[in-house]
Design a protein around this motif. Structure first.
Motif, PDB file in Angstrom:
ATOM      1  N   ILE A  39      38.971  10.944  60.123  1.00  0.00           N
ATOM      2  CA  ILE A  39      38.179  11.225  61.335  1.00  0.00           C
ATOM      3  C   ILE A  39      36.878  12.366  60.584  1.00  0.00           C
ATOM      4  CG2 ILE A  39      37.724  12.701  63.398  1.00  0.00           C
ATOM      5  CD1 ILE A  39      40.445  11.466  64.107  1.00  0.00           C
ATOM      6  N   ILE A  40      35.878  11.913  60.985  1.00  0.00           N
ATOM      7  CA  ILE A  40      34.748  12.827  60.178  1.00  0.00           C
ATOM      8  C   ILE A  40      34.125  13.483  61.154  1.00  0.00           C
ATOM      9  CG2 ILE A  40      32.765  12.642  58.747  1.00  0.00           C
ATOM     10  CD1 ILE A  40      33.409   9.864  58.049  1.00  0.00           C
TER      11      ILE A  40
ATOM     12  N   ILE B 197      35.897   7.324  61.363  1.00  0.00           N
ATOM     13  CA  ILE B 197      36.004   7.726  62.586  1.00  0.00           C
ATOM     14  C   ILE B 197      35.115   8.676  62.898  1.00  0.00           C
ATOM     15  CG2 ILE B 197      37.218   8.182  64.599  1.00  0.00           C
ATOM     16  CD1 ILE B 197      39.768   6.722  63.326  1.00  0.00           C
ATOM     17  N   LEU B 198      33.959   8.682  63.543  1.00  0.00           N
ATOM     18  CA  LEU B 198      33.042   9.832  63.845  1.00  0.00           C
ATOM     19  C   LEU B 198      33.978  10.685  64.861  1.00  0.00           C
ATOM     20  CD1 LEU B 198      30.333  10.613  62.675  1.00  0.00           C
ATOM     21  CD2 LEU B 198      31.243   8.484  61.871  1.00  0.00           C
ATOM     22  N   GLY B 199      34.303  11.932  64.738  1.00  0.00           N
ATOM     23  CA  GLY B 199      34.772  12.754  65.532  1.00  0.00           C
ATOM     24  C   GLY B 199      33.916  13.739  66.298  1.00  0.00           C
ATOM     25  N   SER B 200      34.389  14.186  67.469  1.00  0.00           N
ATOM     26  CA  SER B 200      33.479  15.262  68.240  1.00  0.00           C
ATOM     27  C   SER B 200      34.265  16.551  67.996  1.00  0.00           C
ATOM     28  CB  SER B 200      33.366  14.730  69.659  1.00  0.00           C
ATOM     29  OG  SER B 200      32.632  16.035  70.585  1.00  0.00           O
ATOM     30  N   PRO B 201      33.623  17.601  67.732  1.00  0.00           N
ATOM     31  CA  PRO B 201      34.436  18.849  67.377  1.00  0.00           C
ATOM     32  C   PRO B 201      34.832  19.387  68.788  1.00  0.00           C
ATOM     33  CG  PRO B 201      32.232  19.143  66.790  1.00  0.00           C
ATOM     34  CD  PRO B 201      32.470  17.611  67.192  1.00  0.00           C
TER      35      PRO B 201
ATOM     36  N   ARG C  77      33.998   2.551  62.394  1.00  0.00           N
ATOM     37  CA  ARG C  77      34.837   1.769  63.227  1.00  0.00           C
ATOM     38  C   ARG C  77      35.385   2.179  64.621  1.00  0.00           C
ATOM     39  NH1 ARG C  77      36.289  -2.977  65.247  1.00  0.00           N
ATOM     40  NH2 ARG C  77      38.785  -3.367  65.379  1.00  0.00           N
ATOM     41  N   PHE C  78      35.352   3.511  64.643  1.00  0.00           N
ATOM     42  CA  PHE C  78      35.581   4.141  66.080  1.00  0.00           C
ATOM     43  C   PHE C  78      35.078   5.381  66.297  1.00  0.00           C
ATOM     44  CE2 PHE C  78      39.927   2.134  64.480  1.00  0.00           C
ATOM     45  CZ  PHE C  78      40.139   1.596  65.848  1.00  0.00           C
TER      46      PHE C  78
ATOM     47  N   ILE D 296      45.802   7.806  60.695  1.00  0.00           N
ATOM     48  CA  ILE D 296      44.518   8.567  60.668  1.00  0.00           C
ATOM     49  C   ILE D 296      44.676   9.915  60.188  1.00  0.00           C
ATOM     50  CG2 ILE D 296      42.278   8.915  61.330  1.00  0.00           C
ATOM     51  CD1 ILE D 296      42.904   5.975  61.026  1.00  0.00           C
ATOM     52  N   ALA D 297      44.011  10.582  59.165  1.00  0.00           N
ATOM     53  CA  ALA D 297      43.868  11.966  58.845  1.00  0.00           C
ATOM     54  C   ALA D 297      42.728  12.423  59.569  1.00  0.00           C
ATOM     55  CB  ALA D 297      43.800  11.983  57.349  1.00  0.00           C
TER      56      ALA D 297
END
Length: 585
Positions: free
Chosen positions: A433-434, A460-464, A483-484, A407-408
């Motif tokens: 990861i967005i 992938i929704l990511g938390s900052p 997905r994640f 994953i980037a």
């Protein structure tokens, strides 16, 4: 009827007169027929019930709510830094009403071991950005979005995009004027006498006597410069999210359903899938020395066959075991005090294998097998691991891509540019990861997830790093079908709030019968894909041009591409994977 007495039915003899008066009063409108229908259906009601029924009946024909006021505030995020809060007021049935508010998560790196000057500069830049965002929200954006229906998300995002583009052009013009003024001020360089090449006392220039020159080791390539951000851009993303949440509130639906409707062109899917949580358990890179810093973060992912609730409970048990292993003497307070801003345990390591052995031991103590009963994910400093060499990244994808996700975490471009180009122009990877930050709009995020799915990438929704207590990120992940979801650890209020929201959505979907069980996704065999593309190209007539034309640049890294996405990449290992050193050139 006397006050306090029993309520009586409305006498039927009064109905003709009431109909006549209402018809005369509303004769110029379309109301008479509707009023007639309403009164015919309510002659048997008591007077208070009659009035309420009439109010509810005619409210269906009232003007839809519109935005009447925006209020921006400076608040603090989870680590005490300033960020933006946006509150939206709407005119609902001729009354001004506060509908919702959101707090934007700020995206900036936490400066560890930074100089005081760098910390001061970061704080000043952050405050300037928030202050500029407040000026926009409380000023020009307030006027621009007034009278807009919050249900019209596309129109709101269009206006915000045009406003942002205008501000970008103004900033370019301002910098161009400053540059011209500086060049004009330096019309002629000051005279500087040339320095003599002869050193004092007749000594030759050079190194110290008796000291041999040694060949320096190849240094690790510095990180690519961060893409410049327009000061105040956080207002764009914050307002877009606030409008989406306002539209959901007015329609009495949760935010994730509104997003699902937007993604599927107002055709709500019958079932929704919960994203798998990528839970951070160890933060070990920043507290380690040398090459051990490559292991930035160690995460665990519950298997797809478990519910989110079962998965989080399993990971909590593993975390308790790790606390006991890290601090076997005390009962845990000394370890629990060492919690990072990501909400996970901080520990150093003497080798890259040590944190993995710790996780494996904790799992075995619970009778769990790492790679089967729980999956492993590693957040590594990929730019330090592979020196920005795209071929090395391609080699590692070919070697382990069929057994794990690669994953980037940081995309080479901003979300808006990815959507504009309609191509995930990043090195070969399983997904992205967005992070919803800065000028990102809801419509951009919706389009990007469609684009990822079309190109067989996982989202992938990511938390900052600078997280807030707002839990909208979870609704984004569920509604957009990510997905994640990467929320950090199972500690700190701003992190736990989002896990609680994830549990609440799962419970709601299960209750409504719209929860779809988790699906196991297969891995991409990049080596086979690359071979297929190479065979196709070899079958084409030979030319003197580059054998990898632009239309086939997706499987391999483009030569002129900025490989910023290698920074902070994630290896999601679904089974024990032994990396062969021969894959590195």
């Amino acid at each position: 009827m006397e006050p306090g007495g029993e309520r009586e039915l409305l006498p039927r003899r009064h109905l003709p007169e009431l109909r006549h008066q209402a018809a005369e009063y509303y004769r110029s409108n379309e109301v008479p027929q509707r009023l007639e229908e309403a009164l015919n259906a309510t002659f048997y009601l008591r007077p208070p019930d009659l009035y309420g029924h009439l109010a509810n009946y005619f409210s269906k024909f009232s003007k839809p709510p519109v935005i009447c006021k925006l209020i921006g505030r400076k608040v603090l995020d989870g680590i005490g830094r300033p960020t933006l809060e946006v509150e939206i007021f709407c005119t609902v049935k001729n009354h001004e009403k506060s509908i919702c508010s959101i707090v934007v998560s700020s995206h900036s790196e936490i400066l560890d071991n930074a100089s005081p000057e760098a910390i001061d500069a970061d704080e000043k830049e952050r405050n300037d950005s928030i202050n500029r965002a407040l000026e926009w929200v409380n000023g020009s954006l307030n006027e621009m979005l007034r009278d807009l229906q919050p249900a019209d998300q596309c129109k709101a995002d269009e206006l915000l995009g045009e406003y942002f583009a205008k501000k970008v052009e103004e900033e370019k013009e301002r910098k161009a004027i400053e540059k011209e003024e500086q060049e004009a001020a330096i019309s002629a360089p000051a005279y500087v006498p040339a320095l003599s090449a002869v050193t004092p006392s007749g000594k030759k220039k050079g190194g110290k006597l008796g000291k041999k020159s040694s060949v320096a080791e190849k240094p690790i390539s510095p990180a690519e410069p961060i893409e410049p951000l327009l000061c105040g851009s956080i207002a764009i993303g914050g307002l877009s999210l606030a409008v989406a949440k306002t539209g959901a509130t007015i329609n009495n639906i949760p935010l994730y359903l509104r997003l699902a409707l937007m993604k599927h062109d107002q055709d709500l899917p019958k079932e929704l899938t919960m994203p798998l949580p990528m839970v951070s358990l160890l933060s070990c890179g920043k507290s380690s020395s040398g090459k051990l810093k490559l292991m930035k973060e160690v995460m665990l992912v519950p298997p797809a066959e478990l519910t989110v609730k079962q998965g989080i409970e399993r990971l909590l048990e593993i975390q308790k075991q790790m606390v006991r292993l890290l601090d076997p003497v005390s009962k845990g307070p000394s370890v629990l005090k060492r919690i990072s801003h990501l909400g996970c345990l901080i520990t150093g390591c003497d080798s890259l294998e040590q944190p993995l052995i710790l996780l494996q031991t904790a799992c075995r103590n619970l009778g769990l097998e790492l790679g089967i009963d729980v999956q492993l994910a590693i957040n590594c400093a990929a730019h330090e691991l592979m020196d920005y060499d795209g071929q090395q990244w391609s080699n590692i994808c070919n070697a382990v891509g069929s057994r794990c996700y690669l994953i980037a975490e940081d995309a080479a471009k901003s979300i808006s540019k990815l959507v504009e180009d309609q191509n995930i122009n990043v090195p070969k990877c399983s997904g992205l990861i967005i992070k919803y930050t800065n000028q990102t709009k809801i419509s951009d995020l919706t389009e990007l997830t469609r684009l990822l799915e079309g190109q067989r990438h996982i989202a992938i929704l990511g938390s900052p790093a600078g997280e807030s207590s707002d839990d909208s990120l979870v609704d984004l992940a569920v509604g957009l079908g990510a997905r994640f979801i990467k929320l950090g650890g199972l500690s700190r209020g701003e992190r736990v709030t989002k896990y609680n929201r994830l549990l609440a959505i799962e419970e709601e979907l299960a209750k409504n019968g719209t929860l779809r069980s988790g699906e196991n996704h297969g891995f991409v065999d990049f080596a086979e894909e690359a071979l297929t593309v190479e065979e196709l190209l070899n079958a084409c007539p030979t030319t003197e041009q580059d054998p990898w034309p632009s239309e086939h640049s997706q499987p391999l890294l483009a030569q002129d591409q900025n490989p910023l996405s290698l920074h902070g990449s994630t290896l999601h290992l679904n089974e024990a994977t032994n990396l062969d050193p021969s894959i590195f050139p």
